[in-house]
Design a protein around this motif. Sequence first.
Motif: not given
Length: 243
Positions: A92-109
């Motif tokens: 679940i984390i791997i699948f939705f982790s891109y949302k975290i990067g989008e929210f903080y505007n940093d793909g490294r996250l």
Amino acid sequence: MSESKLVFFKNQAFSVLILAFLQLLSIIILNRLLDPEDFGLYALSSVFIVIAKMISEAGIGSALIQRNKLTNRFITSALTFSIFLYGLISIIIIFFSYKIGEFYNDGRLTVVVRYLTIPFIIDGIVNIPKSLLLRKFEYIKLRYLNAISFFLGMVIIGNILAYKSFGVWSIVYGQIFTSIISLIIAHNFVRIKLSFTFNKSDYKDLLYFGGGITLSRIFNYFYVQGDKIILSSVYNFSVLGQF
């Protein structure tokens, strides 16, 4: 106080001091080698992993420690249940982790969070033998496990990578190696036969025992660490790293 108890408490104090010293040493060295932004990026990523760990743990370790009668079947069920929960939540984390990067505007996250699922899963497995050691009051073995794995994984590997300018990845890889070493040592201390069997009563007991503990841990963590999530949405990672 008897001589045996005195020796026990001396060993306990010494092992605690050793681990504390290693953690302090690692922080001091990393602080000299890494930028505040690296610490901030890792700090925010680890928040999501810690929350996931609290949910996945589900009081399994506490159930193993406090259960009156502990059978091999229950231990196996706890290990199987732990692997299932940690594995499912990792997906679940791997699948939705891109949302975290989008929210903080940093793909490294996104990438850091995904890599942190590796030690996350391993720690879920190691939690079982650790709980069994704690149940048997084998604190010295626990301290050896924690100290040796942290020393090799973070103090040695993590700091070497930081010196080689790996940035935040020196901490991430250090965590991965620390977890792998912990798993190896834990397996030598406590041998558990893995058998993927389904026992409804055991799983029910695990969920019933751990539900309240898990919720209280999550609320307490948000109370103490929730400001990291808020600060990161307002300021950059450098500010969070200094904080």
